[in-house]
Design an enzyme around this catalytic site. Sequence first.
Site, PDB file in Angstrom:
ATOM      1  N   ALA A 127       0.824  -1.207   0.000  1.00 46.01           N
ATOM      2  CA  ALA A 127       0.000   0.000   0.000  1.00 46.01           C
ATOM      3  C   ALA A 127       0.858   1.256   0.000  1.00 46.01           C
ATOM      4  CB  ALA A 127      -0.932  -0.006   1.209  1.00 46.01           C
ATOM      5  N   TYR A 128       1.894   1.266   0.817  1.00 48.62           N
ATOM      6  CA  TYR A 128       2.773   2.429   0.898  1.00 48.62           C
ATOM      7  C   TYR A 128       3.532   2.625  -0.415  1.00 48.62           C
ATOM      8  CZ  TYR A 128       6.617   5.415   2.522  1.00 48.62           C
ATOM      9  OH  TYR A 128       7.527   6.433   2.663  1.00 48.62           O
ATOM     10  N   ALA A 129       4.093   1.540  -0.947  1.00 53.22           N
ATOM     11  CA  ALA A 129       4.844   1.647  -2.198  1.00 53.22           C
ATOM     12  C   ALA A 129       3.941   2.094  -3.343  1.00 53.22           C
ATOM     13  CB  ALA A 129       5.506   0.312  -2.523  1.00 53.22           C
ATOM     14  N   SER A 182       1.434   4.108  -3.137  1.00 51.46           N
ATOM     15  CA  SER A 182       1.228   5.557  -3.009  1.00 51.46           C
ATOM     16  C   SER A 182       2.449   6.321  -3.494  1.00 51.46           C
ATOM     17  CB  SER A 182       0.887   5.924  -1.560  1.00 51.46           C
ATOM     18  OG  SER A 182       2.007   5.833  -0.703  1.00 51.46           O
TER      19      SER A 182
END
Length: 247
Positions: A155-157, A159
């Site tokens: 999820a972070y990557a 974004s």
Amino acid sequence: MTTAPDSTRVAIVTGGSRGIGRRTAEHLAAGGYAVAIAYAGNQAEAESAVAAISEAGGRALSVRADVADEKAVEALFDAAEQAFGGVDVVVHAAGTMVLGPLADFDLDALDRMHRTNIRGTFVVNQQAARRLRPGGAVINFSTSVLGLNMPTYAAYAASKGAVEALTLILARELRGKDITVNAVAPGPTATALFLDGKDEETVARMAAQPPLERLGTPEDIAEVVAFLAGPGRWINGQVVRANGGIV
């Protein structure tokens, strides 16, 4: 705080109250920039950052702003212009990170993170594109995790992949305006955001990844940002992976 002379370059640093953002704000101020520090909620930390810059002889102010709120970001730019006469550099360091396996990831957490990391970058860059003076620079923040494909970072990557796409396209959209747009992608860096929730074994393992065999420091990243903000004018539309050599 006094109004900066017209010759002074002016920087807005989002997420400037702590970590990499704060060190970047301090580094730029030491280099002669007047700095507007944008913070999300911790007024005490923001005021501490302003005080540290002022005590060192620099100029700074703090402005509370939700980076995903276009009205708040517009007001942030207004405040910087009113105090210092204009804006030359935008360092968009504000961001949030939530980790977890994709199969079990909370979608509300996904939406909150993407609101800050994607919409926030879009909104801040939109104002920068409209309002930076010629000779200006936009520096966004991505992550070296994008090249590592580590579990729990989906999820972070995702974004930050959006941040990189936005950065590269905006650089081309600003043709003819003498404004550079780049992203810095730190590797493991010793900040509260990185260290939170990690045990000593995990930190030691990640510190051993780069050939330099240590974690990055906020100053390491601030130096890269300062170069892109000033002398690095021929670097444009790039993602600089500041990670000590991790591939």
